[in-house]
Enzyme design. Structure first.
Site, PDB file in Angstrom:
ATOM      1  N   ASP A 298      11.644  81.268  -5.135  1.00 29.41           N
ATOM      2  CA  ASP A 298      13.110  81.413  -4.005  1.00 29.41           C
ATOM      3  C   ASP A 298      14.164  81.935  -5.625  1.00 29.41           C
ATOM      4  O   ASP A 298      15.318  80.860  -5.658  1.00 29.41           O
ATOM      5  CB  ASP A 298      13.036  79.866  -4.503  1.00 29.41           C
ATOM      6  CG  ASP A 298      14.748  79.276  -3.894  1.00 29.41           C
ATOM      7  OD1 ASP A 298      15.579  80.184  -3.062  1.00 29.41           O
ATOM      8  OD2 ASP A 298      15.679  78.408  -4.255  1.00 29.41           O
TER       9      ASP A 298
ATOM     10  N   GLU B 272       4.724  75.459  -9.776  1.00 30.05           N
ATOM     11  CA  GLU B 272       4.698  75.532  -8.226  1.00 30.05           C
ATOM     12  C   GLU B 272       3.811  76.400  -7.212  1.00 30.05           C
ATOM     13  O   GLU B 272       3.655  76.990  -6.345  1.00 30.05           O
ATOM     14  CB  GLU B 272       6.169  75.542  -7.599  1.00 30.05           C
ATOM     15  CG  GLU B 272       6.794  74.051  -8.386  1.00 30.05           C
ATOM     16  CD  GLU B 272       8.027  74.209  -6.994  1.00 30.05           C
ATOM     17  OE1 GLU B 272       8.353  75.029  -5.921  1.00 30.05           O
ATOM     18  OE2 GLU B 272       9.032  73.517  -7.337  1.00 30.05           O
TER      19      GLU B 272
ATOM     20  N   TYR C 154      11.993  66.925  -5.310  1.00 32.03           N
ATOM     21  CA  TYR C 154      13.713  66.905  -4.794  1.00 32.03           C
ATOM     22  C   TYR C 154      14.149  65.965  -3.969  1.00 32.03           C
ATOM     23  O   TYR C 154      14.115  65.701  -2.283  1.00 32.03           O
ATOM     24  CB  TYR C 154      14.413  67.752  -3.991  1.00 32.03           C
ATOM     25  CG  TYR C 154      14.087  70.175  -5.245  1.00 32.03           C
ATOM     26  CD1 TYR C 154      15.576  69.782  -5.542  1.00 32.03           C
ATOM     27  CD2 TYR C 154      12.763  70.321  -5.712  1.00 32.03           C
ATOM     28  CE1 TYR C 154      16.116  70.771  -6.505  1.00 32.03           C
ATOM     29  CE2 TYR C 154      13.408  71.168  -6.531  1.00 32.03           C
ATOM     30  CZ  TYR C 154      14.269  71.265  -7.311  1.00 32.03           C
ATOM     31  OH  TYR C 154      14.794  72.496  -8.109  1.00 32.03           O
TER      32      TYR C 154
ATOM     33  N   GLU D 220      12.206  69.322 -12.460  1.00 31.08           N
ATOM     34  CA  GLU D 220      13.444  70.554 -11.947  1.00 31.08           C
ATOM     35  C   GLU D 220      13.723  69.071 -10.898  1.00 31.08           C
ATOM     36  O   GLU D 220      13.126  68.273 -10.534  1.00 31.08           O
ATOM     37  CB  GLU D 220      12.805  70.944 -10.990  1.00 31.08           C
ATOM     38  CG  GLU D 220      12.423  72.809 -11.646  1.00 31.08           C
ATOM     39  CD  GLU D 220      12.209  73.598 -10.194  1.00 31.08           C
ATOM     40  OE1 GLU D 220      12.772  73.218  -9.282  1.00 31.08           O
ATOM     41  OE2 GLU D 220      11.869  74.613 -10.852  1.00 31.08           O
TER      42      GLU D 220
HETATM   43  C1  GCB Z   1      11.855  75.251  -6.493  1.00 27.10           C
HETATM   44  C2  GCB Z   1      11.089  75.920  -7.265  1.00 27.10           C
HETATM   45  C3  GCB Z   1      12.460  76.879  -7.726  1.00 27.10           C
HETATM   46  C4  GCB Z   1      14.065  76.929  -6.123  1.00 27.10           C
HETATM   47  C5  GCB Z   1      14.092  74.849  -6.184  1.00 27.10           C
HETATM   48  C6  GCB Z   1      14.919  74.959  -4.855  1.00 27.10           C
HETATM   49  O1  GCB Z   1      11.238  73.357  -6.447  1.00 27.10           O
HETATM   50  O2  GCB Z   1      10.941  76.232  -8.332  1.00 27.10           O
HETATM   51  O3  GCB Z   1      12.588  78.335  -7.398  1.00 27.10           O
HETATM   52  O4  GCB Z   1      14.942  77.458  -6.373  1.00 27.10           O
HETATM   53  O5  GCB Z   1      12.874  73.990  -5.699  1.00 27.10           O
HETATM   54  O6  GCB Z   1      16.143  74.985  -4.705  1.00 27.10           O
HETATM   55  O7  GCB Z   1      14.600  74.730  -3.554  1.00 27.10           O
END
Ligand code: GCB
Length: 651
Positions: free
Chosen positions: A206, A450, A503, A539
């Site tokens: 990403d 990931e 997330y 994260e």
């Molecule tokens: C993740 C990734 C990261 C992305 C982020 C997102 O899990 O490791 O590279 O930018 O999520 O914002 O989706």
């Protein structure tokens, strides 16, 4: 390592000195010294993208044989910078294939006329695959866009009548299932929908695949007999610092080596001699992370002097390496630095900014470190690739702790978990450890982000990769960052610290902040029950458009980002008393990505904008980080500005 007895340490230390490196030679950062000069090749280079159908015209017409302007039109291209965003040309922004860079360099006469001078061309990073010629002669090839490489060009520049040389670098940004990061070229052959020969680059990560000469390109000199590599390991025994060193020399069989360790006032505290040894530093100042001690980031300087004879004349080479004395150790629920529990309160970053893309830029770098300091962040992860060497130097200097990640991001296809990919991944870890092994700020290696670690081949892949990395550097823990399920992840059995991305209430249950607490509790408890290893929330975050306000909070508003962070913090505050050893926000700043319906001109999960202005969440995090620092480290009042930068920064 911890509190080893002196005798044991003396016996073991040489074994810890990166002895498993299979790469030929070292790659010391090119510092100036009385025996070494450097010439920065930053500035405008000539540039051309090969727009031919197969992107092979440059090779067919051998563009490297003569000045680039003679084979067609060229553009001015700044170095360092990505080439993508400096122009007004959409085709160049999205270009895939070979681009050509060229620069004529005038060399000091001594460099071309003194055969006892060795002239080296060093490229800080060229993304992704690079071929280098000097005066039309092939001198180097390198795969991988985030690590330096070099070529000894002495013979070439010393054989001609000229005091100048022409450097040509062809760079290809194409990613395949076996590159790191991997990617796939997808051809679109349906003539009813796509133009002839149409193809796109698919990626599973990403961030925008910026390309070009991203970091400094330079020439430097050494004598022909020279210090090739230095490896330092440190330990502590009561108040004595133990610095073991190993030095390799090239270009001479018979040489003498003297080392002196100087403190920050330039006073010699201990001396040694020979290619390896152990220095005992009485009443050592330890290297402490930022906010963990009233004098963080103490750096000694290891001055190495090599003397030998060449052609009947005495030759000396000098190199000065900054050294921080510290230990790192992991227990089942703690991350210890100097035997004190360390809690990572920090960020994930990207090398990314307007116009220059991933191009190295001092003002940006200093701004970022000032923001980290303002925030009270004590750490970051180099998501998702190694950052510039100058970044690592500033981390050493400011006490910002680093989880050093290799470009193993987007490994999701099973073909990217096969032997060909693994072989390259092992080599990349060797290059990374060779480059960053002496940085006290680096406390852990991350071999991937990931990956599809639930797939069958992932077990062998990560076992091999992590075992190899530990053999390269037994002094640091190793991890990779997972987003797989705790019950099916095949890589986590081999890590020292579990790094988990999640997330909640963003990619699942979106809009429902109330699910975060139970889901995060479950996440932590499941991982810990299964593995009894410390955990980092590596994260978490929410997409936020600055200036969008909604109360009650709605997604994309500043209130939602804050609300989401607060829910995470409630659980983190319980679990950090047990086994959670860190939290790294996604992301420090907004950054560019590929276009997609879920990205509004890049990823907006930054707590700062891409221009480094704070969103509301930055203030929330700042309060939290300073409070955490005061709980776990030495005491500081929030607005206090530490005076960084009092020591001169030397290359
Ligand atoms: C993740 C990734 C990261 C992305 C982020 C997102 O899990 O490791 O590279 O930018 O999520 O914002 O989706």
């Amino acid at each position: 390592m911890r509190l080893a007895s002196l005798e044991l340490w003396a016996a073991l230390a040489p074994l810890l000195c990166g002895c498993a490196l299979a790469l030929p030679g070292g790659l010391l950062y090119p510092r100036e010294s009385p025996s070494r000069e450097r010439k920065d090749l930053g500035g405008l280079w000539s540039f051309r993208a090969d727009l031919s159908d197969g992107r092979r015209r440059g090779f067919e017409e051998q563009w490297y044989r003569r000045p680039l302007r003679e084979s067609g039109p060229t553009l001015d291209m700044p170095v360092p910078s990505s080439f993508n965003d400096v122009g007004q040309d959409g085709q160049l922004r999205h270009f895939i294939g070979w681009v050509w860079y060229e620069r004529e360099v005038t060399l000091p006469q001594r460099w071309t006329q003194d055969p006892s001078t060795r002239v080296v061309l060093r490229i800080g990073s060229a993304h992704y695959y690079a071929i280098v010629w000097v005066n039309g002669v092939h001198v180097a090839e390198h795969e991988g866009g985030h690590l330096p490489f070099e070529a000894d060009i002495s013979k070439l520049v010393q054989s001609g009548p000229l005091d100048s040389c022409r450097i040509t670098i062809a760079i290809n940004n194409t990613l395949t299932p076996h590159t790191l990061p991997p990617g796939t070229i997808r051809y679109q052959n349906d003539a009813s929908k796509y133009p002839k020969g149409y193809f796109v680059q698919d990626i599973n990560f990403d961030f925008f695949n910026y390309a070009g000469l991203h970091r400094p390109v330079l020439l430097y000199t050494t004598p022909t007999a020279y210090i090739d590599d230095i490896t330092v390991n440190t330990d502590v025994d009561r108040d004595t610092g133990l610095v073991s060193y190993q030095i390799s020399v090239q270009g001479s069989e018979h040489f003498e080596l003297e080392v002196r360790l100087m403190d920050e006032d330039g006073k010699v505290v201990v001396q040694g001699s020979g290619a390896q040894g152990l220095l005992l530093v009485p009443a050592a100042h330890l290297w402490w992370p930022y906010l963990m001690h009233e004098h963080p980031a103490y750096l000694y300087s290891l001055e190495v002097r090599m003397t030998t004879q060449a052609a009947g004349r005495p030759v000396s080479d000098f190199y000065v390496l900054p050294v921080g004395i510290r230990t790192v150790r992991v227990t089942h629920n703690q991350f210890l630095i100097n035997e004190q529990p360390f809690y990572f309160h920090g960020v994930n970053k990207h090398e990314d900014s307007d116009i220059r893309g991933k191009g190295f830029d001092w003002p940006l770098l200093v701004k970022d470190f000032n923001l980290l300091r303002w925030l009270g962040a004590n750490s970051f992860r180099t998501s998702h690739y190694p950052y510039a060497e100058e970044v690592m130097q500033l981390c050493d200097r400011y006490g910002i702790v680093v989880i050093d990640e290799c470009p193993g991001v987007g490994i999701v296809l099973s073909q990217s978990l096969g032997n060909e990919s693994l072989q390259h991944h092992l080599e990349v870890m060797e290059e990374l450890v060779r480059r960053d092994k002496n940085h006290p700020a680096v406390v852990m290696w991350s071999v991937a982000n990931e990956p599809a670690s639930n797939l069958e081949p992932a077990g062998y892949y990560f076992k091999t990769l992590i075992t190899h990395t530990k053999a390269l550097d037994p002094s640091r823990p190793v991890t990779f960052v997972t987003n797989s399920n705790y019950a099916t992840d095949r890589g986590v059995p081999y890590v020292d610290v579990i790094c988990v991305n999640s997330y909640f209430s963003w990619y699942h249950d979106f809009g429902h902040l109330e699910v975060i607490q139970p889901q995060l509790q479950t996440q932590f408890e499941s991982w810990y029950k299964t593995y009894q290893k410390p955990i980092i929330q590596s994260e978490y975050g929410a997409e936020t458009i600055p200036g969008f306000h909604e109360d009650p909070p709605l997604m994309f508003s500043e209130e939602y980002q804050k609300g989401l962070l607060q829910q995470y913090h409630l659980v983190l505050d319980q679990k950090r008393k047990e086994y959670v050893v860190g939290e790294l926000i996604w992301n420090f700043a907004d950054f560019m990505t590929n276009q997609s319906p879920t990205r509004a001109i890049g990823n907006r999960k930054g707590i700062f904008t891409r221009q480094r202005q704070p969103k509301s969440a930055a203030f929330l995090l700042r309060d939290r980080y300073w409070k955490l620092a005061n709980e776990t480290g030495s005491h500081h009042s929030v607005p206090e500005l530490q005076s960084f930068g009092t020591r001169p920064f030397t290359f």
